[in-house]
Design a protein around this motif. Structure first.
Motif, PDB file in Angstrom:
ATOM      1  N   GLU A   1       0.830  -1.214   0.000  1.00  0.00           N
ATOM      2  CA  GLU A   1       0.000   0.000   0.000  1.00  0.00           C
ATOM      3  C   GLU A   1       0.861   1.259   0.000  1.00  0.00           C
ATOM      4  O   GLU A   1       0.582   2.218  -0.712  1.00  0.00           O
ATOM      5  N   ILE A   2       1.906   1.261   0.799  1.00  0.00           N
ATOM      6  CA  ILE A   2       2.801   2.419   0.864  1.00  0.00           C
ATOM      7  C   ILE A   2       3.446   2.667  -0.496  1.00  0.00           C
ATOM      8  O   ILE A   2       3.475   3.796  -0.989  1.00  0.00           O
ATOM      9  N   ALA A   3       3.978   1.622  -1.111  1.00  0.00           N
ATOM     10  CA  ALA A   3       4.684   1.775  -2.391  1.00  0.00           C
ATOM     11  C   ALA A   3       3.768   2.293  -3.494  1.00  0.00           C
ATOM     12  O   ALA A   3       4.202   3.043  -4.371  1.00  0.00           O
ATOM     13  N   GLN A   4       2.497   1.906  -3.454  1.00  0.00           N
ATOM     14  CA  GLN A   4       1.554   2.281  -4.513  1.00  0.00           C
ATOM     15  C   GLN A   4       1.058   3.723  -4.396  1.00  0.00           C
ATOM     16  O   GLN A   4       0.403   4.209  -5.310  1.00  0.00           O
ATOM     17  N   THR A   5       1.380   4.390  -3.309  1.00  0.00           N
ATOM     18  CA  THR A   5       0.901   5.761  -3.138  1.00  0.00           C
ATOM     19  C   THR A   5       1.980   6.741  -3.570  1.00  0.00           C
ATOM     20  O   THR A   5       3.040   6.818  -2.956  1.00  0.00           O
ATOM     21  N   GLY A   6       1.737   7.427  -4.647  1.00  0.00           N
ATOM     22  CA  GLY A   6       2.655   8.466  -5.096  1.00  0.00           C
ATOM     23  C   GLY A   6       3.797   7.949  -5.950  1.00  0.00           C
ATOM     24  O   GLY A   6       3.807   6.815  -6.412  1.00  0.00           O
ATOM     25  N   THR A   7       4.759   8.832  -6.139  1.00  0.00           N
ATOM     26  CA  THR A   7       5.934   8.503  -6.934  1.00  0.00           C
ATOM     27  C   THR A   7       7.169   8.552  -6.043  1.00  0.00           C
ATOM     28  O   THR A   7       7.186   9.238  -5.018  1.00  0.00           O
ATOM     29  N   TRP A   8       8.193   7.834  -6.462  1.00  0.00           N
ATOM     30  CA  TRP A   8       9.371   7.618  -5.632  1.00  0.00           C
ATOM     31  C   TRP A   8      10.638   7.890  -6.433  1.00  0.00           C
ATOM     32  O   TRP A   8      10.634   7.830  -7.660  1.00  0.00           O
ATOM     33  N   ARG A   9      11.718   8.143  -5.713  1.00  0.00           N
ATOM     34  CA  ARG A   9      13.033   8.273  -6.332  1.00  0.00           C
ATOM     35  C   ARG A   9      14.028   7.507  -5.474  1.00  0.00           C
ATOM     36  O   ARG A   9      13.800   7.292  -4.276  1.00  0.00           O
ATOM     37  N   ILE A  10      15.100   7.080  -6.089  1.00  0.00           N
ATOM     38  CA  ILE A  10      16.155   6.389  -5.351  1.00  0.00           C
ATOM     39  C   ILE A  10      17.069   7.447  -4.739  1.00  0.00           C
ATOM     40  O   ILE A  10      17.621   8.281  -5.452  1.00  0.00           O
ATOM     41  N   THR A  11      17.202   7.406  -3.425  1.00  0.00           N
ATOM     42  CA  THR A  11      18.092   8.342  -2.742  1.00  0.00           C
ATOM     43  C   THR A  11      19.367   7.667  -2.254  1.00  0.00           C
ATOM     44  O   THR A  11      20.286   8.343  -1.800  1.00  0.00           O
ATOM     45  N   GLN A  12      19.394   6.334  -2.346  1.00  0.00           N
ATOM     46  CA  GLN A  12      20.617   5.613  -2.030  1.00  0.00           C
ATOM     47  C   GLN A  12      20.597   4.260  -2.721  1.00  0.00           C
ATOM     48  O   GLN A  12      19.616   3.520  -2.649  1.00  0.00           O
ATOM     49  N   PHE A  13      21.693   3.963  -3.411  1.00  0.00           N
ATOM     50  CA  PHE A  13      21.908   2.619  -3.943  1.00  0.00           C
ATOM     51  C   PHE A  13      23.381   2.298  -3.763  1.00  0.00           C
ATOM     52  O   PHE A  13      24.245   2.854  -4.438  1.00  0.00           O
ATOM     53  N   ILE A  14      23.654   1.431  -2.800  1.00  0.00           N
ATOM     54  CA  ILE A  14      25.014   0.984  -2.507  1.00  0.00           C
ATOM     55  C   ILE A  14      25.110  -0.461  -2.983  1.00  0.00           C
ATOM     56  O   ILE A  14      24.383  -1.332  -2.502  1.00  0.00           O
ATOM     57  N   ASP A  15      25.995  -0.705  -3.938  1.00  0.00           N
ATOM     58  CA  ASP A  15      26.178  -2.031  -4.520  1.00  0.00           C
ATOM     59  C   ASP A  15      27.512  -2.586  -4.041  1.00  0.00           C
ATOM     60  O   ASP A  15      28.575  -2.163  -4.513  1.00  0.00           O
ATOM     61  N   SER A  16      27.469  -3.482  -3.062  1.00  0.00           N
ATOM     62  CA  SER A  16      28.673  -4.095  -2.483  1.00  0.00           C
ATOM     63  C   SER A  16      29.709  -3.045  -2.084  1.00  0.00           C
ATOM     64  O   SER A  16      30.891  -3.164  -2.394  1.00  0.00           O
TER      65      SER A  16
END
Length: 162
Positions: free
Chosen positions: A43-58
């Motif tokens: 429900e939370i994810a489906q409300t509104g639009t989102w952006r990635i503010t952190q992506f740490i890959d290994s």
């Protein structure tokens, strides 16, 4: 007789109080983020639009690979992300992984946030394809983690509502 009834009532009340206490209160979080379930996260994810503010890959900060992209998690299981004219689509789902054993971290009672973008392996979005473990979810932020079974690296992914 009255004393006997009073004693019995006290014992019953004591047993009721002791058995109603939960032993899982040790990890309580003030805003209850860790106790959120799959339905609430969906429900939370489906409300509104989102952006990635952190992506740490290994250990490598690759957040900038997703600068400007806006993510929309649709109720039909599709996720669409746009940046200007560029659009990438995929699928997403959230499930309680207590019945599955595919978790890399060995936990059997967490919530998985599944992402899949059908892109070539060289595409940045391929790095997001995973069954992420939910760390926390609020109306403004979704925090995910993945511990790789192959190389032991830890990946972190954070979405924030726009």
């Amino acid at each position: 007789m009255k004393t006997k009834i009073t004693s019995i009532l006290i014992i019953i009340m004591y047993v009721a109080v002791v058995t109603s206490c939960s032993g899982d209160d040790d990890n309580n979080n003030d805003d209850n983020q860790n106790n959120i379930n799959a339905n609430q996260t969906t429900e939370i994810a489906q409300t509104g639009t989102w952006r990635i503010t952190q992506f740490i890959d290994s250990g490598d900060d690759e957040t900038s690979d997703f600068n400007g992209f806006v993510f929309t998690f649709n109720s039909n299981g599709t996720v669409i992300t746009n940046r200007g004219e560029l659009s990438v689509s995929g699928t997403w789902s959230v499930n309680d992984s207590s019945n599955s054993s595919d978790d890399d971290d060995g936990s059997s009672d967490d919530v998985d946030f599944n992402l899949f973008f059908n892109v070539p392996e060289t595409n940045d979005f391929e790095d997001l394809n995973d069954d992420w473990d939910l760390v926390s979810a609020t109306n403004l932020k979704i925090e995910l983690i993945d511990i790789s079974g192959g190389n032991g690296g830890t990946d972190n992914l954070v979405f924030e509502k726009i």
